[in-house]
Design an enzyme around this catalytic site. Structure first.
Site, mmCIF file in Angstrom:
data_model
loop_
_atom_site.group_PDB
_atom_site.id
_atom_site.type_symbol
_atom_site.label_atom_id
_atom_site.label_comp_id
_atom_site.label_asym_id
_atom_site.label_seq_id
_atom_site.Cartn_x
_atom_site.Cartn_y
_atom_site.Cartn_z
ATOM 1 N N GLU A 1 42.247 38.223 35.741
ATOM 2 C CA GLU A 1 43.683 38.002 35.631
ATOM 3 C C GLU A 1 44.365 39.300 35.231
ATOM 4 O OE1 GLU A 1 45.910 35.642 32.320
ATOM 5 O OE2 GLU A 1 45.446 34.196 33.899
ATOM 6 N N CYS B 1 40.622 36.524 29.742
ATOM 7 C CA CYS B 1 40.562 37.607 28.750
ATOM 8 C C CYS B 1 39.127 38.095 28.668
ATOM 9 C CB CYS B 1 40.999 37.119 27.372
ATOM 10 S SG CYS B 1 42.748 36.761 27.229
ATOM 11 N N ILE B 2 38.972 39.373 28.390
ATOM 12 C CA ILE B 2 37.631 39.933 28.223
ATOM 13 C C ILE B 2 37.698 41.002 27.154
ATOM 14 C CG2 ILE B 2 37.989 41.591 30.112
ATOM 15 C CD1 ILE B 2 34.953 41.293 30.709
ATOM 16 N N LYS C 1 30.405 46.330 30.855
ATOM 17 C CA LYS C 1 29.958 46.079 32.233
ATOM 18 C C LYS C 1 29.043 44.867 32.312
ATOM 19 C CE LYS C 1 30.305 50.558 34.552
ATOM 20 N NZ LYS C 1 30.702 51.431 33.432
ATOM 21 N N SER D 1 35.104 50.930 37.285
ATOM 22 C CA SER D 1 33.762 51.497 37.272
ATOM 23 C C SER D 1 32.745 50.488 37.807
ATOM 24 C CB SER D 1 33.393 51.919 35.844
ATOM 25 O OG SER D 1 32.086 52.421 35.787
ATOM 26 N N TYR E 1 27.983 47.199 27.119
ATOM 27 C CA TYR E 1 28.193 45.761 27.001
ATOM 28 C C TYR E 1 29.385 45.284 27.832
ATOM 29 C CZ TYR E 1 24.809 45.709 23.171
ATOM 30 O OH TYR E 1 23.668 45.818 22.420
ATOM 31 N N ARG F 1 31.315 51.317 24.405
ATOM 32 C CA ARG F 1 30.658 52.525 24.921
ATOM 33 C C ARG F 1 29.133 52.429 24.845
ATOM 34 N NH1 ARG F 1 34.283 56.396 25.915
ATOM 35 N NH2 ARG F 1 32.631 57.926 26.125
#
Length: 532
Positions: A422, A388-389, A402, A435, A400, A397
């Site tokens: 996952e 999970c992220i 990336k 991105s 953070y 926006r």
């Protein structure tokens, strides 16, 4: 026109809402629940074809009762206990059944054609003989640009075709094809009147694997019902058990430090807390309280000013803490409860033992404030480096997301592995990963320099080893950017000026980067149970 009292759960009708441009619109919505507060009826609506985070309670003034569609009741059928049972169906259920019956693959099979596979590239060759050997491959084995690409039986000239991701695929076993490991070259030449940089590829080592699709639900089965989650630490949500309770937001507002957050989705906090106007959380240990007074009393006893666990990275005000789900169960469970408010595609386990949590914080004079986190399995048989992220809404926006992704791959580099998140990813997660992959791969390709006047060379394996991005994700990113072409007997990756300029502009805005020198991390061998 229907009366307000006639509206029941399952009805569909247009509902007034404001869009991003602050303009009124009337999208179709479904009534999920009805409640009465002080004699005033409120309706919980889900906007069809919109994300569930936009669901909300509305009054009858925002409903267009002239275009209401009442649910159709299905015929009563015996249940497992032998008792009759029925449930209201949405107005589209009967239409959907009819469409499903009419979309059977019989016509395609009768014509001897293979149905296309979504989000995959197929290279078709017009072979002079029925059994012609291909250099670097086997007889009757077409060259393809991905290990999961399937041959098409129709013979045409060499061309690249991108199959639409919207095409449904029946669940049947297709023969595996071989991906030629490309040797990539960079050069500059004129094409269509504009300067372009090209990367050519040659056949190489063969590998059989699955490619990442561009659809965030690419791991769902072909009939639309996701497969059951794995019995390991997987957090993939089994959507087949969704009910009316979990489809509705149950927490009105969360106060976390100096921020007030409005949850997007359901989270299984205790039932008695769901009726509160505000749920108060300690921003350091994430314990929840019923009132501000409870929170203030807790803060006098709470000694934490940062997440529990080891601080493994610090640069400026940004820090990362590694938290073992077995050693810090209470914090890990509270973190999962908070995260579930903003993640719809993941389920929640109270057994956090198989997971590690990496929490990103921002430091000031009051302590380390949580910005976001990602979790990963201690042992992953499928090379997952993220389960999970999440970046909390107040920090979205701002780069953070990336940074979290980059940190997860930095850990994979230290571990000497390639990794992948996952699936399925949420819509925002998919955009962030696409991105990141695009910028990272383009950064490498544009940084290659020619030697002795020849075009610079690099392989897919080398890109994967440098970035720790799994090869399937590298290939799918090149496909997504539409860079793969077949030119004069070679695979060519063309980098147009628009792609180069867009990449350079994006990198100028990306101010937050991970400094590997500031990382103090020693990977553990979790296969030894003593480490747990």
């Amino acid at each position: 026109m229907a009366e307000v009292g006639e509206i029941i759960e399952g009805c569909r009708l247009p509902v007034l809402r404001r869009n991003q441009d602050n303009e009124d619109e009337w999208p179709l919505a479904e009534i999920l629940s009805v409640k009465d507060i002080s004699g005033r009826k409120l309706f919980y609506v889900h906007y069809i074809d919109f994300n569930k985070r936009l669901d909300e309670w509305v009054t009858h003034e925002r409903l267009d009762l002239k275009k209401i569609q009442f649910p159709k009741k299905e015929a009563k059928t015996p249940t497992k206990n032998g008792l009759p049972g029925s449930r209201p169906g949405s107005p589209e259920r009967e239409v959907r059944k009819t469409l499903d019956l009419s979309l059977q693959p019989a016509s395609a099979q009768a014509s001897g054609k293979t149905l296309p596979i979504p989000v995959q590239i197929t290279l078709r060759f017009n072979l002079p003989k029925e059994r012609e050997a291909i250099p670097g491959g086997e007889p009757d084995q077409p060259l393809s640009s991905s290990s999961c690409l399937q041959p098409n039986h129709r013979s045409t000239k060499r061309k690249v075709e991108v199959v639409s991701p919207a095409t449904p695929v029946p669940s049947e076993t297709a023969p595996a094809s071989v991906f030629p490991q490309p040797l990539l070259f960079l050069s500059s030449h004129l094409q269509n009147g504009s300067a372009r940089r090209a990367v050519a590829a040659q056949p190489g080592r063969k590998r059989k694997s699955n490619c990442l699709g561009t659809d965030e639900d690419s791991q769902d089965s072909s009939d639309g019902i996701p497969s059951a989650p794995r019995m390991t630490g997987s957090l993939v949500s089994d959507r087949s058990h969704d009910d009316i309770v979990t489809r509705m937001k149950n927490i009105e507002c969360i106060e976390l430090g100096r921020h007030r957050l409005k949850p997007w989705y359901f989270s299984p906090y205790p039932q008695e807390l769901t009726t509160l106007p505000v749920l108060y959380l300690c921003e350091f240990c994430l314990k929840y309280g019923r009132s501000l007074k409870c929170l203030q009393r807790h803060l006098t006893k709470c000694d934490l000013r940062h997440p529990p666990g080891n601080e493994i990275y610090r640069k400026g005000t940004i820090s990362f803490f590694e938290i073992d789900g077995r050693k810090n169960k209470s914090y890990s469970q509270n973190l999962c409860l908070l995260a579930k408010c903003f993640l719809d595609h993941k389920t929640l386990y109270y057994d956090t033992d198989p997971f590690l949590f990496y929490v990103m914080t921002e430091y000031d004079c009051k302590g380390f404030h949580i910005v976001g986190y990602f979790s990963k399995e201690k042992e992953s048989t499928e090379d997952y480096n993220v389960a999970c992220i999440l970046t909390l809404p107040p920090y979205q926006r701002r780069g953070y997301g990336k940074l979290l992704i980059e940190f997860s791959y930095e850990l994979s580099k230290v571990e000497g592995k390639t990794g992948t998140p996952e699936k399925p990813l949420s819509d925002l997660g998919l955009l962030s990963y696409r991105s990141y992959w695009s910028q990272t791969i383009l950064e490498i390709l544009m940084g290659l320099k020619s030697e002795s006047g020849e075009r610079p060379q690099i392989t897919i394996n080398e890109i994967s080893e440098i970035t720790s991005i799994k090869k399937e994700d590298v290939i799918s990113t090149l496909q997504y950017l539409n860079l793969i072409n077949y030119y004069k007997g070679q695979y060519i990756l063309t980098l147009s000026e628009d792609i180069v300029d867009g990449h350079e502009r994006a990198m100028l805005k990306r101010l937050l980067r991970i400094d590997s020198k500031c990382l103090h991390f020693t990977p553990k061998d979790w296969s030894k149970r003593g480490k747990w």
